[in-house]
Design a protein around this motif. Structure first.
Motif, short mmCIF file in Angstrom:
data_model
loop_
_atom_site.label_atom_id
_atom_site.label_comp_id
_atom_site.label_asym_id
_atom_site.label_seq_id
_atom_site.Cartn_x
_atom_site.Cartn_y
_atom_site.Cartn_z
N MET A 146 41.23 83.55 -9.34
CA MET A 146 42.45 83.32 -8.09
C MET A 146 43.55 83.83 -8.83
O MET A 146 43.71 83.63 -10.04
N ARG A 147 44.49 84.19 -8.18
CA ARG A 147 45.76 84.47 -8.59
C ARG A 147 46.67 83.25 -8.19
O ARG A 147 47.09 82.85 -7.10
N ILE A 148 46.95 82.56 -9.75
CA ILE A 148 47.92 81.42 -9.47
C ILE A 148 49.11 81.69 -10.24
O ILE A 148 49.24 82.11 -11.43
N SER A 149 50.39 81.63 -9.78
CA SER A 149 51.66 81.89 -10.27
C SER A 149 51.69 83.27 -10.89
O SER A 149 52.22 83.50 -11.97
N GLY A 150 51.18 84.23 -10.08
CA GLY A 150 51.19 85.77 -10.69
C GLY A 150 50.05 86.07 -11.84
O GLY A 150 49.72 86.97 -12.03
N LEU A 151 49.27 84.98 -11.93
CA LEU A 151 48.20 85.39 -13.17
C LEU A 151 46.79 85.13 -12.52
O LEU A 151 46.72 84.34 -11.71
N LEU A 152 45.83 86.11 -13.10
CA LEU A 152 44.41 86.11 -12.33
C LEU A 152 43.76 85.26 -13.33
O LEU A 152 43.82 85.28 -14.60
N LYS A 153 43.21 83.93 -12.57
CA LYS A 153 42.37 82.93 -13.40
C LYS A 153 40.98 82.94 -13.07
O LYS A 153 40.50 83.06 -11.84
N LYS A 154 39.96 82.90 -14.00
CA LYS A 154 38.50 82.84 -13.81
C LYS A 154 38.40 81.27 -12.96
O LYS A 154 38.79 80.37 -13.27
N ALA A 155 37.64 81.50 -11.95
CA ALA A 155 37.27 80.07 -11.19
C ALA A 155 35.69 79.89 -11.11
O ALA A 155 35.60 79.04 -10.18
N SER A 156 34.94 80.78 -11.67
CA SER A 156 33.45 80.59 -11.36
C SER A 156 32.77 80.74 -12.65
O SER A 156 33.29 81.17 -13.57
N SER A 157 31.71 79.87 -12.71
CA SER A 157 31.19 79.65 -14.24
C SER A 157 30.27 80.84 -14.57
O SER A 157 29.91 81.00 -15.83
N LYS A 158 30.08 81.68 -13.71
CA LYS A 158 29.10 82.89 -13.88
C LYS A 158 29.48 83.84 -12.87
O LYS A 158 30.02 83.78 -11.83
N PRO A 159 29.29 85.15 -13.32
CA PRO A 159 29.24 86.34 -12.24
C PRO A 159 28.66 86.19 -11.01
O PRO A 159 27.41 85.57 -11.02
N LEU A 160 29.10 86.90 -9.87
CA LEU A 160 28.24 86.91 -8.75
C LEU A 160 27.46 88.27 -8.54
O LEU A 160 27.87 89.26 -9.14
N SER A 161 26.36 88.30 -8.05
CA SER A 161 25.32 89.37 -8.01
C SER A 161 25.96 90.31 -6.57
O SER A 161 26.60 89.76 -5.99
N PRO A 162 25.46 91.38 -6.88
CA PRO A 162 26.02 92.46 -5.47
C PRO A 162 25.44 91.70 -4.24
O PRO A 162 26.04 91.52 -2.99
N LYS A 163 24.26 91.19 -4.38
CA LYS A 163 23.66 90.43 -3.00
C LYS A 163 24.25 89.18 -2.63
O LYS A 163 24.68 88.84 -1.51
N GLN A 164 24.78 88.60 -3.66
CA GLN A 164 25.68 87.29 -3.11
C GLN A 164 27.02 87.56 -2.59
O GLN A 164 27.31 86.90 -1.70
N VAL A 165 27.76 88.76 -3.20
CA VAL A 165 29.02 89.17 -2.31
C VAL A 165 28.60 89.46 -1.21
O VAL A 165 29.52 89.48 -0.24
N GLU A 166 27.78 90.39 -0.93
CA GLU A 166 27.33 90.77 0.45
C GLU A 166 27.00 89.85 1.49
O GLU A 166 27.51 89.79 2.54
#
Length: 382
Positions: A30-50
């Motif tokens: 998430m971009r908060i006050s201009g900075l990108l912050k991680k918001a999930s505890s683990k990466p998403l797979s290609p199937k999840q994003v699709e």
């Protein structure tokens, strides 16, 4: 997956964020006050994003996405939250960027824009451009100017956008908003049609190509007021970009037309404030006989100095003049002003002539808690 996406969006809204980034094989950010912050505890797979993309689109949209390799649309979370969405392919799969669109159209006062910006709402004909990089607030500034027109005048406004961002209710004005791809096939189709629809004002979401620029200049030259945007850094580059888009044999004609119709250029950047927020810093070129002459005679290199000289009389200003004013008002630090200045050395000398202020306090790094949302592959959900 839609429910999970909505949770991320609600989290971002609650924290005052602007953009949600979802990338296959990476963490949600998430971009908060201009900075990108991680918001999930683990990466998403290609199937999840699709699966996330499929959950907020239909088959027709997905087919278009596969054909064009990118897709623009609007996503409505609830009555208070709308998002401009761009989905695209990248080397690891799909990425999705969702930018929040405020439902409430901010006023010019709320945006704390220079007083001269308000005068562009009173212009009767010609071309007014708002420029800057992606994410610099161009759409918000344009929406505020149109809202000012909507509250003061009885006019017909047509907006051509891809996609529609701010939704303008009819107040004093009658406003027809058309989404490219949904309500019209292209800007090239929609613009000539708009001229036959008795408009007073036409907003073109972006002047992307020769045909759109030519049509926008023609509309401005035939007595309409045209608002549009360009991805340029300042007024001088804006003039160069418009003229340079055309073949060399056409450039003199375009330059003379532009000189005749241009009413103003608002170029803006977002800069971090001392309290951790962001403020729009603006270079504003106002039409004057001198500006018209410089554009017509291909003396664009003189435009910045002319803008600076017109500050007291016409309300024009350069980026560095606005940075200086904001720093003197304590809205941004002098260090931040120098970091974003067009001419840091000259601005530093100006600061030293007045006396340096205090150093910027070290900003507290705003962290967000990583979510506890569990992602499941499509196979596990079935």
């Amino acid at each position: 997956m839609k429910e999970v996406l909505d949770k991320f969006l609600k989290m971002m809204v609650s924290k005052g964020g602007s953009d949600l980034h979802i990338k296959a094989t990476s963490h949600v950010r998430m971009r908060i006050s201009g900075l990108l912050k991680k918001a999930s505890s683990k990466p998403l797979s290609p199937k999840q994003v699709e699966a996330i993309l499929r959950s907020i689109t239909n088959e027709k949209m997905m087919q278009k996405f596969k054909e064009h390799k990118s897709l623009d649309f609007t996503y409505v979370l609830d009555q208070n939250s709308r998002f401009r969405v761009n989905a695209f392919y990248q080397m690891n799969g799909i990425s999705i960027v969702m930018r929040i669109i405020p439902v409430k159209i901010p006023s010019l006062d709320e945006l704390n824009l220079p007083d001269v910006v308000r005068t562009f709402a009173d212009v009767q004909r010609g071309l007014v451009l708002v420029t800057g990089v992606t994410g610099s607030g161009k759409s918000t500034t344009l929406a505020a100017i149109l809202n000012e027109v909507n509250e003061k005048y009885e006019k017909h406004i047509i907006t051509l956008e891809d996609p529609i961002e701010f939704v303008h209710p009819d107040k004093q004005c009658l406003i027809n908003q058309r989404s490219i791809g949904q309500d019209s096939n292209s800007f090239a189709d929609a613009l000539p049609a708009a001229l036959r629809e008795d408009p007073d004002i036409i907003l073109v979401g972006e002047m992307r190509d020769v045909e759109t620029i030519e049509l926008a200049l023609h509309a401005a030259n035939t007595g309409h007021l045209v608002f549009s945007t360009l991805h340029t850094l300042d007024a001088k580059e804006t003039v160069n970009r418009i003229v340079g888009t055309f073949p060399e044999v056409e450039q003199n004609r375009i330059r003379l037309t532009l000189a005749a119709v241009i009413q103003g250029v608002i170029s803006q950047r977002l800069v971090r404030t001392v309290d951790g927020g962001r403020v729009a810093v603006e270079e504003i070129m106002v039409r004057t006989p001198r500006i018209e002459e410089l554009i017509a005679e291909n003396r664009d290199f003189e435009i910045p100095d002319t803008i600076a000289e017109g500050k007291e009389v016409y309300g024009s200003q350069t980026f560095d003049q606005h940075l200086y004013d904001l720093a003197m008002a304590g809205i941004i630090s002098q260090d931040m002003a120098l970091e974003n200045a067009t001419s840091p050395a000259d601005l530093k000398l100006k600061f030293e002539g007045i006396g340096a202020g205090g150093d910027e306090e070290e900003e507290e790094d705003k962290e967000i808690e990583l979510d506890a949302f569990d992602f499941k592959d499509e196979e596990e959900e079935d």
